[in-house]
Design a protein around this motif. Sequence first.
Motif, PDB file in Angstrom:
ATOM      1  N   ALA A 109       0.814  -1.215   0.000  1.00 27.81           N
ATOM      2  CA  ALA A 109       0.000   0.000   0.000  1.00 27.81           C
ATOM      3  C   ALA A 109       0.846   1.262   0.000  1.00 27.81           C
ATOM      4  O   ALA A 109       0.320   2.365   0.169  1.00 27.81           O
ATOM      5  N   ASP A 110       2.138   1.094  -0.190  1.00 31.83           N
ATOM      6  CA  ASP A 110       3.023   2.257  -0.325  1.00 31.83           C
ATOM      7  C   ASP A 110       4.302   1.844  -1.025  1.00 31.83           C
ATOM      8  O   ASP A 110       4.682   0.668  -1.031  1.00 31.83           O
ATOM      9  N   THR A 111       4.960   2.812  -1.648  1.00 29.91           N
ATOM     10  CA  THR A 111       6.179   2.511  -2.401  1.00 29.91           C
ATOM     11  C   THR A 111       7.375   2.259  -1.482  1.00 29.91           C
ATOM     12  O   THR A 111       8.283   1.513  -1.837  1.00 29.91           O
ATOM     13  N   LYS A 112       7.371   2.860  -0.285  1.00 30.92           N
ATOM     14  CA  LYS A 112       8.493   2.679   0.633  1.00 30.92           C
ATOM     15  C   LYS A 112       8.617   1.227   1.089  1.00 30.92           C
ATOM     16  O   LYS A 112       9.717   0.694   1.220  1.00 30.92           O
ATOM     17  N   SER A 113       7.485   0.601   1.348  1.00 28.58           N
ATOM     18  CA  SER A 113       7.511  -0.810   1.746  1.00 28.58           C
ATOM     19  C   SER A 113       8.074  -1.667   0.623  1.00 28.58           C
ATOM     20  O   SER A 113       8.903  -2.550   0.848  1.00 28.58           O
ATOM     21  N   MET A 114       7.630  -1.405  -0.599  1.00 28.69           N
ATOM     22  CA  MET A 114       8.126  -2.161  -1.751  1.00 28.69           C
ATOM     23  C   MET A 114       9.620  -1.938  -1.934  1.00 28.69           C
ATOM     24  O   MET A 114      10.369  -2.883  -2.256  1.00 28.69           O
ATOM     25  N   ASP A 115      10.091  -0.724  -1.705  1.00 31.53           N
ATOM     26  CA  ASP A 115      11.511  -0.406  -1.879  1.00 31.53           C
ATOM     27  C   ASP A 115      12.405  -1.216  -0.937  1.00 31.53           C
ATOM     28  O   ASP A 115      13.569  -1.478  -1.254  1.00 31.53           O
ATOM     29  N   LYS A 116      11.857  -1.609   0.207  1.00 32.23           N
ATOM     30  CA  LYS A 116      12.656  -2.360   1.186  1.00 32.23           C
ATOM     31  C   LYS A 116      13.056  -3.744   0.672  1.00 32.23           C
ATOM     32  O   LYS A 116      14.018  -4.334   1.161  1.00 32.23           O
ATOM     33  N   VAL A 117      12.307  -4.257  -0.302  1.00 33.02           N
ATOM     34  CA  VAL A 117      12.617  -5.589  -0.838  1.00 33.02           C
ATOM     35  C   VAL A 117      12.881  -5.524  -2.345  1.00 33.02           C
ATOM     36  O   VAL A 117      12.638  -6.480  -3.069  1.00 33.02           O
ATOM     37  N   LYS A 118      13.414  -4.395  -2.810  1.00 32.22           N
ATOM     38  CA  LYS A 118      13.638  -4.230  -4.248  1.00 32.22           C
ATOM     39  C   LYS A 118      14.628  -5.250  -4.809  1.00 32.22           C
ATOM     40  O   LYS A 118      14.582  -5.562  -6.004  1.00 32.22           O
ATOM     41  N   ALA A 119      15.486  -5.792  -3.945  1.00 30.88           N
ATOM     42  CA  ALA A 119      16.428  -6.813  -4.416  1.00 30.88           C
ATOM     43  C   ALA A 119      15.723  -8.143  -4.669  1.00 30.88           C
ATOM     44  O   ALA A 119      16.263  -9.021  -5.349  1.00 30.88           O
ATOM     45  N   ASP A 120      14.503  -8.280  -4.145  1.00 30.83           N
ATOM     46  CA  ASP A 120      13.767  -9.538  -4.275  1.00 30.83           C
ATOM     47  C   ASP A 120      12.639  -9.473  -5.300  1.00 30.83           C
ATOM     48  O   ASP A 120      11.941 -10.468  -5.518  1.00 30.83           O
ATOM     49  N   THR A 121      12.434  -8.315  -5.914  1.00 30.65           N
ATOM     50  CA  THR A 121      11.309  -8.170  -6.842  1.00 30.65           C
ATOM     51  C   THR A 121      11.745  -7.728  -8.229  1.00 30.65           C
ATOM     52  O   THR A 121      12.855  -7.235  -8.423  1.00 30.65           O
ATOM     53  N   GLY A 122      10.827  -7.894  -9.156  1.00 28.48           N
ATOM     54  CA  GLY A 122      11.015  -7.315 -10.480  1.00 28.48           C
ATOM     55  C   GLY A 122      10.669  -5.839 -10.375  1.00 28.48           C
ATOM     56  O   GLY A 122      10.439  -5.314  -9.285  1.00 28.48           O
ATOM     57  N   THR A 123      10.595  -5.157 -11.502  1.00 26.89           N
ATOM     58  CA  THR A 123      10.272  -3.729 -11.496  1.00 26.89           C
ATOM     59  C   THR A 123       8.817  -3.515 -11.078  1.00 26.89           C
ATOM     60  O   THR A 123       7.904  -4.055 -11.697  1.00 26.89           O
ATOM     61  N   PRO A 124       8.573  -2.727 -10.011  1.00 23.56           N
ATOM     62  CA  PRO A 124       7.189  -2.508  -9.551  1.00 23.56           C
ATOM     63  C   PRO A 124       6.407  -1.611 -10.507  1.00 23.56           C
ATOM     64  O   PRO A 124       6.963  -0.750 -11.173  1.00 23.56           O
ATOM     65  N   THR A 125       5.097  -1.831 -10.532  1.00 20.51           N
ATOM     66  CA  THR A 125       4.178  -1.009 -11.304  1.00 20.51           C
ATOM     67  C   THR A 125       3.073  -0.514 -10.381  1.00 20.51           C
ATOM     68  O   THR A 125       2.428  -1.320  -9.710  1.00 20.51           O
ATOM     69  N   VAL A 126       2.861   0.793 -10.306  1.00 21.40           N
ATOM     70  CA  VAL A 126       1.780   1.322  -9.474  1.00 21.40           C
ATOM     71  C   VAL A 126       0.464   1.033 -10.185  1.00 21.40           C
ATOM     72  O   VAL A 126       0.246   1.454 -11.316  1.00 21.40           O
ATOM     73  N   ILE A 127      -0.417   0.280  -9.515  1.00 19.23           N
ATOM     74  CA  ILE A 127      -1.667  -0.147 -10.152  1.00 19.23           C
ATOM     75  C   ILE A 127      -2.879   0.674  -9.705  1.00 19.23           C
ATOM     76  O   ILE A 127      -3.929   0.636 -10.349  1.00 19.23           O
ATOM     77  N   ALA A 128      -2.735   1.424  -8.593  1.00 21.17           N
ATOM     78  CA  ALA A 128      -3.884   2.197  -8.096  1.00 21.17           C
ATOM     79  C   ALA A 128      -3.430   3.195  -7.039  1.00 21.17           C
ATOM     80  O   ALA A 128      -2.304   3.120  -6.528  1.00 21.17           O
ATOM     81  N   LYS A 129      -4.336   4.117  -6.727  1.00 17.62           N
ATOM     82  CA  LYS A 129      -4.105   5.080  -5.654  1.00 17.62           C
ATOM     83  C   LYS A 129      -5.329   5.108  -4.743  1.00 17.62           C
ATOM     84  O   LYS A 129      -6.406   4.631  -5.113  1.00 17.62           O
ATOM     85  N   ASN A 130      -5.148   5.679  -3.553  1.00 17.80           N
ATOM     86  CA  ASN A 130      -6.225   5.707  -2.570  1.00 17.80           C
ATOM     87  C   ASN A 130      -6.080   6.942  -1.693  1.00 17.80           C
ATOM     88  O   ASN A 130      -5.026   7.598  -1.713  1.00 17.80           O
ATOM     89  N   ARG A 131      -7.098   7.268  -0.914  1.00 22.68           N
ATOM     90  CA  ARG A 131      -7.049   8.406   0.006  1.00 22.68           C
ATOM     91  C   ARG A 131      -7.675   8.014   1.335  1.00 22.68           C
ATOM     92  O   ARG A 131      -8.435   7.053   1.412  1.00 22.68           O
ATOM     93  N   LEU A 132      -7.351   8.776   2.358  1.00 21.64           N
ATOM     94  CA  LEU A 132      -7.893   8.495   3.676  1.00 21.64           C
ATOM     95  C   LEU A 132      -9.232   9.190   3.906  1.00 21.64           C
ATOM     96  O   LEU A 132      -9.503  10.249   3.324  1.00 21.64           O
ATOM     97  N   VAL A 133     -10.064   8.575   4.749  1.00 22.53           N
ATOM     98  CA  VAL A 133     -11.295   9.195   5.231  1.00 22.53           C
ATOM     99  C   VAL A 133     -11.385   8.903   6.726  1.00 22.53           C
ATOM    100  O   VAL A 133     -10.661   8.056   7.259  1.00 22.53           O
ATOM    101  N   ILE A 134     -12.273   9.624   7.405  1.00 28.10           N
ATOM    102  CA  ILE A 134     -12.525   9.342   8.818  1.00 28.10           C
ATOM    103  C   ILE A 134     -13.730   8.407   8.879  1.00 28.10           C
ATOM    104  O   ILE A 134     -14.824   8.757   8.418  1.00 28.10           O
TER     105      ILE A 134
END
Length: 272
Positions: A109-134
């Motif tokens: 749900a964020d690019t930072k998390s994916m970046d932590k395992v970039k050595a274990d993945t292929g090239t990431p593709t952002v497939i969607a976005k989201n926003r917060l609500v209360i």
Amino acid sequence: MSLTRTPTRRRTAAAVLTAALLVPLAACSSNDDTKKDTAGSTASGSAGAAPKADLTVLAAASLTDVFKTAGAAYEKSHPGTKLTFSFAGSQELVAQVSQGSPADVLVTADTKSMDKVKADTGTPTVIAKNRLVIATGKGNPFKVDELKDLADTKLKVVLAAPEVPAGKYSKKILDAQKITVKPVSQEPNVRAVLSKVELGEADAGLVYKTDAESAGDKVDAVEIPDAQNAVAQYPAAPLKDSKNAEAAAAFVTWLSSPEGQKILRDAGFQKP
């Protein structure tokens, strides 16, 4: 002399006639073989374009409902492929990948998390976005209208833990507005936050818009203005250790296809 020539001429004529009859037969046989070869090649090509495999997909908790729908659609259009989803907070999924848990695709749900395992993945593709609500209880009984209302100490507010993407986004927007919130609990994923509000164990919580929509009339959703909000990005990537590399890459590609994107849009996710 004429007696010896007659049989020769007859044999020659017969040979010519036989050859004339055989030519079209050979042509038909050749054409039939060509058609068979072409059909066989086409069938083989189609099978190769849609690799069959059992895929394990590690996906952020906020994708729980939409990926069940997407998975059913993908399996229908790709006979022989089975998708098994494992939903959790992105930080948990990253830990699983780091520890070598067998899987084929990772979606966070964020690019930072994916970046932590970039050595274990292929090239990431952002497939969607989201926003917060209360998210509030049904009917919004405590009349929560905006972010600053969450600072009311009489209000039981629940947030995602700081290491969870939803928790990071929540902290970011609260800090930006200089709002101090003392949550009654910090949950391991955004779905746990939603559950607390649904069950009445919390009066309000920050969740993704799609989570609130998935709850139907069990909760109310208070919109947060874009100027005060944060945009969540969902990257997807095949895992390098996947035993089904081609099929894993095909699923990631499909998530960005018109069919995959329509399913995500219908669930309330925004364009990448």
